[in-house]
Design a protein around this motif. Sequence first.
Motif, mmCIF file in Angstrom:
data_model
loop_
_atom_site.group_PDB
_atom_site.id
_atom_site.type_symbol
_atom_site.label_atom_id
_atom_site.label_comp_id
_atom_site.label_asym_id
_atom_site.label_seq_id
_atom_site.Cartn_x
_atom_site.Cartn_y
_atom_site.Cartn_z
ATOM 1 N N PRO A 294 2.602 7.537 -1.359
ATOM 2 C CA PRO A 294 4.061 7.692 -1.250
ATOM 3 C C PRO A 294 4.624 7.016 0.002
ATOM 4 O O PRO A 294 4.038 7.094 1.087
ATOM 5 C CB PRO A 294 4.242 9.208 -1.191
ATOM 6 C CG PRO A 294 3.012 9.776 -1.829
ATOM 7 C CD PRO A 294 1.907 8.837 -1.463
ATOM 8 N N THR A 295 5.765 6.365 -0.147
ATOM 9 C CA THR A 295 6.418 5.684 0.971
ATOM 10 C C THR A 295 6.724 6.688 2.084
ATOM 11 O O THR A 295 7.302 7.743 1.838
ATOM 12 C CB THR A 295 7.707 5.011 0.502
ATOM 13 O OG1 THR A 295 7.399 4.095 -0.558
ATOM 14 C CG2 THR A 295 8.365 4.238 1.643
ATOM 15 N N GLY A 296 6.307 6.340 3.293
ATOM 16 C CA GLY A 296 6.616 7.153 4.451
ATOM 17 C C GLY A 296 5.648 8.285 4.733
ATOM 18 O O GLY A 296 5.761 8.964 5.760
ATOM 19 N N LYS A 297 4.679 8.508 3.862
ATOM 20 C CA LYS A 297 3.763 9.648 4.057
ATOM 21 C C LYS A 297 2.651 9.343 5.048
ATOM 22 O O LYS A 297 2.159 10.240 5.738
ATOM 23 C CB LYS A 297 3.161 10.078 2.716
ATOM 24 C CG LYS A 297 2.344 11.361 2.811
ATOM 25 C CD LYS A 297 2.025 11.952 1.455
ATOM 26 C CE LYS A 297 1.299 13.283 1.616
ATOM 27 N NZ LYS A 297 1.014 13.928 0.314
ATOM 28 N N TYR A 298 2.238 8.066 5.132
ATOM 29 C CA TYR A 298 1.137 7.689 6.018
ATOM 30 C C TYR A 298 1.569 6.523 6.891
ATOM 31 O O TYR A 298 2.392 5.696 6.492
ATOM 32 C CB TYR A 298 -0.102 7.306 5.201
ATOM 33 C CG TYR A 298 -0.622 8.436 4.330
ATOM 34 C CD1 TYR A 298 -1.432 9.438 4.851
ATOM 35 C CD2 TYR A 298 -0.293 8.498 2.969
ATOM 36 C CE1 TYR A 298 -1.911 10.471 4.050
ATOM 37 C CE2 TYR A 298 -0.763 9.526 2.160
ATOM 38 C CZ TYR A 298 -1.570 10.505 2.711
ATOM 39 O OH TYR A 298 -2.029 11.528 1.924
ATOM 40 N N LYS A 299 0.946 6.459 8.053
ATOM 41 C CA LYS A 299 1.304 5.421 9.013
ATOM 42 C C LYS A 299 0.572 4.113 8.749
ATOM 43 O O LYS A 299 1.130 3.020 8.943
ATOM 44 C CB LYS A 299 0.999 5.916 10.432
ATOM 45 C CG LYS A 299 1.350 4.935 11.528
ATOM 46 C CD LYS A 299 1.019 5.504 12.906
ATOM 47 C CE LYS A 299 1.323 4.521 14.017
ATOM 48 N NZ LYS A 299 0.954 5.069 15.365
ATOM 49 N N ASP A 300 -0.682 4.219 8.320
ATOM 50 C CA ASP A 300 -1.528 3.031 8.166
ATOM 51 C C ASP A 300 -2.150 2.993 6.771
ATOM 52 O O ASP A 300 -2.384 4.035 6.149
ATOM 53 C CB ASP A 300 -2.639 3.031 9.214
ATOM 54 C CG ASP A 300 -2.093 2.976 10.636
ATOM 55 O OD1 ASP A 300 -1.316 2.049 10.920
ATOM 56 O OD2 ASP A 300 -2.446 3.870 11.432
ATOM 57 N N TRP B 45 0.805 -1.224 0.000
ATOM 58 C CA TRP B 45 0.000 0.000 0.000
ATOM 59 C C TRP B 45 0.844 1.283 0.000
ATOM 60 O O TRP B 45 0.423 2.319 -0.501
ATOM 61 C CB TRP B 45 -0.945 0.001 1.201
ATOM 62 C CG TRP B 45 -0.230 0.070 2.542
ATOM 63 C CD1 TRP B 45 0.278 -0.983 3.246
ATOM 64 C CD2 TRP B 45 0.066 1.242 3.284
ATOM 65 N NE1 TRP B 45 0.880 -0.548 4.401
ATOM 66 C CE2 TRP B 45 0.756 0.827 4.454
ATOM 67 C CE3 TRP B 45 -0.173 2.596 3.100
ATOM 68 C CZ2 TRP B 45 1.200 1.721 5.425
ATOM 69 C CZ3 TRP B 45 0.260 3.493 4.071
ATOM 70 C CH2 TRP B 45 0.949 3.059 5.215
ATOM 71 N N ASP B 46 2.090 1.189 0.535
ATOM 72 C CA ASP B 46 2.939 2.384 0.617
ATOM 73 C C ASP B 46 4.092 2.359 -0.391
ATOM 74 O O ASP B 46 5.072 3.092 -0.239
ATOM 75 C CB ASP B 46 3.469 2.569 2.036
ATOM 76 C CG ASP B 46 4.344 1.394 2.489
ATOM 77 O OD1 ASP B 46 4.458 0.405 1.737
ATOM 78 O OD2 ASP B 46 4.902 1.488 3.599
ATOM 79 N N GLY B 47 3.976 1.520 -1.411
ATOM 80 C CA GLY B 47 4.930 1.549 -2.505
ATOM 81 C C GLY B 47 6.059 0.540 -2.434
ATOM 82 O O GLY B 47 6.825 0.412 -3.394
ATOM 83 N N ARG B 48 6.201 -0.177 -1.348
ATOM 84 C CA ARG B 48 7.243 -1.201 -1.279
ATOM 85 C C ARG B 48 6.866 -2.404 -2.144
ATOM 86 O O ARG B 48 5.684 -2.701 -2.314
ATOM 87 C CB ARG B 48 7.440 -1.640 0.176
ATOM 88 C CG ARG B 48 8.060 -0.568 1.074
ATOM 89 C CD ARG B 48 8.050 -1.013 2.531
ATOM 90 N NE ARG B 48 6.683 -1.069 3.052
ATOM 91 C CZ ARG B 48 6.308 -1.860 4.070
ATOM 92 N NH1 ARG B 48 7.187 -2.672 4.636
ATOM 93 N NH2 ARG B 48 5.053 -1.834 4.480
ATOM 94 N N PRO B 49 7.847 -3.115 -2.690
ATOM 95 C CA PRO B 49 7.522 -4.240 -3.580
ATOM 96 C C PRO B 49 6.961 -5.430 -2.806
ATOM 97 O O PRO B 49 7.281 -5.647 -1.628
ATOM 98 C CB PRO B 49 8.867 -4.581 -4.219
ATOM 99 C CG PRO B 49 9.889 -4.112 -3.228
ATOM 100 C CD PRO B 49 9.305 -2.873 -2.605
ATOM 101 N N ILE B 50 6.120 -6.211 -3.472
ATOM 102 C CA ILE B 50 5.636 -7.455 -2.879
ATOM 103 C C ILE B 50 6.678 -8.541 -3.090
ATOM 104 O O ILE B 50 7.610 -8.376 -3.879
ATOM 105 C CB ILE B 50 4.284 -7.875 -3.496
ATOM 106 C CG1 ILE B 50 4.429 -8.091 -5.008
ATOM 107 C CG2 ILE B 50 3.210 -6.823 -3.220
ATOM 108 C CD1 ILE B 50 3.186 -8.673 -5.672
#
Length: 398
Positions: A157-163, A13-18
């Motif tokens: 964006p990675t790091g923009k949201y906590k959940d 959900w935050d852009g990291r690869p599966i």
Amino acid sequence: MSSAMTFNISTIWDGRPIDHDPVIISLDRDRCNNVIMSVDAPFFNDPANPGGTPGQPFPGLWDYEVAEAFFLNDQNDYLEVELSPHGQHLLLLLHGVRNSFKQQLPLTYKATIKNDRWTGEATIPSSYFPPKVTKFNAYAIHGSGTNRTYESLYPVPTGKYKDPDFHKLDYFQPINFKGLLASNWSPQYTSDEWKQYYPNMTYKISTIWDGQPIYHDPVIISLEKDGHNNVIMSVDAPFFNDPANPGGTPGQPFSGLWDYEVAEAFFLNDQNDYLEVELSPHGQHLLLLLHGVRKSFKQQLPLTYTATIKNDRWTGKATIPGSYFPPKVTKFNAYAIHGSGTNRTYESLYPVPAGKYTDPDFHKLDYFQPINFKGLLPGNWSPQYTSEEWKPYYPIVG
């Protein structure tokens, strides 16, 4: 050309690869104007089968293993589709972020699990989609506890949201839904599911001014709202080319347009204040504001309008600013005129009684009929509605 679309969900959900094969969601249409949504995905069996009946809605399906697709328009209205590998489904209609007003809609859906993969196919009725879908996102969820995994086609964006939050509509991306389901973009699109927010406002002018039937295809006038407090008025009509082109510049006002071939719409309130809109197949237009019967106080208002003639038909599209309408529009009529001399023909959506009058008069306001203009343009009915155009009669306070 195929309308099929295929999307691979390859990020968290935050852009990291599966770290597994992606969930694949495909969209296509069938011959009955439905959208076919297909899923081809790894099967985790975590959480286990929720226990609901396959083929039926299951509330809270998002708490289980699921694939999801969201279809959004520019008014922030959207359809949410959730599909389970075990055959359950959940469909929601939302008017604004998380504001669900219909849930558990019926759906033809079947899923199959084979070893470590599952597939599903859902037939989504076209009426479930809000008008003019423009954006899309897709998601997949599996796992339990600390291993719960939320995946997104278009992540935040990675790091923009906590959940994770699948209702971050700003991160949805464009979809060519018009290419997939052209009827969803038609001015004549109607939906029983969405009618409380998009009332059916397609009108066919099928009578002469005094109620006699016409003997050609009717002029069709459609009204819809856009995302900027405007009303879109569309015309689809037979082209008579009689009288000929009045000669004014296309896209500009033309005085006396009513003497030519024209389609018209009148928007009236209970104080007998009204907007008159006249549209020509040749691109000219004429808008008038009237305070009482025939008492025009503003004419030739600017308008974004285009028209196209193709063989024996013409179409037109006008973007009417919300401020042009008098407050609290309640009634409506529409007209069409063509022909010359003794062949001059005046047609009316809501005609006067046959035999009561000797001559046509489009300003017989008593014969206008109710319109759900509040449903079309809620701001027009707001106590805070203001209009520079109408302020001589409805002063702006404050």
